[in-house]
Design an enzyme around this catalytic site. Structure first.
Site: not given
Ligand code: THU
Length: 158
Positions: A44, A55, A57, A101
């Site tokens: 992320n 995110c 993914e 995602c």
């Molecule tokens: N996040 C992801 O990278 N993938 C997900 O599927 C859920 C959330 C990240 C976004 C943000 O940077 C942190 O997790 C908190 O929400």
């Protein structure tokens, strides 16, 4: 025995070390298994304008796409957890992909003609929950609804 889940979780944990998540302090790593056995990863990447954050993914799928490999994703691993003082993800609770995602992963899934296995792990410990993307995003809208897919990749197909 198919060892893709632990392999992807290990790669996702490594990827999460490069999370840029100073605002949430929640590090996520994603790993995509490709048709040739290689792994594409993402972490992320948050932004000072919070809503622009990406995110893990989504970063991984965009990286695969930028390499001309959007159709070559065969399985997904994701982990996440709260960062400790050293910036390492912690915790034993598996993390599953957010709604956006799931939709982004569906682009890779339908373009490759696959219902992707999605292995959800934690930053630490052995817990893994495995799904098919169709379970996480039932009755999905996707490229196929627009006449685009593995057999009809569109004018920009590589
Ligand atoms: N996040 C992801 O990278 N993938 C997900 O599927 C859920 C959330 C990240 C976004 C943000 O940077 C942190 O997790 C908190 O929400």
């Amino acid at each position: 025995m198919n060892d893709e889940a632990p392999r992807l979780i290990a790669a996702a944990r490594e990827a999460a070390r490069h999370a840029h998540a100073p605002y949430s302090r929640f590090a996520v790593g994603a790993a995509l298994l490709m048709t040739d056995g290689s792994i594409v990863t993402g972490a992320n990447m948050e932004n000072a304008s919070y809503g622009l954050s990406l995110c893990a993914e989504t970063v991984a799928v965009a990286t695969a796409s930028a390499a001309g490999r959007l159709r070559d994703v065969v399985a997904v691993g994701v982990i996440g957890g709260a960062m400790d003082a050293d910036g390492r993800a912690t915790g034993v609770q598996p993390v599953s992909p957010c709604g956006r995602c799931r939709q982004v992963l569906n682009e890779a899934a339908q373009m490759g003609g696959r219902d992707l296995p999605v292995h959800c792990g934690a930053a630490e410990g052995d817990a893994i929950r495995s799904y098919r993307l169709s379970e996480l995003l039932p009755d999905a809208f996707g490229p196929l609804d627009l006449g685009i897919g593995r057999d009809h990749p569109g004018p920009d197909s590589k």
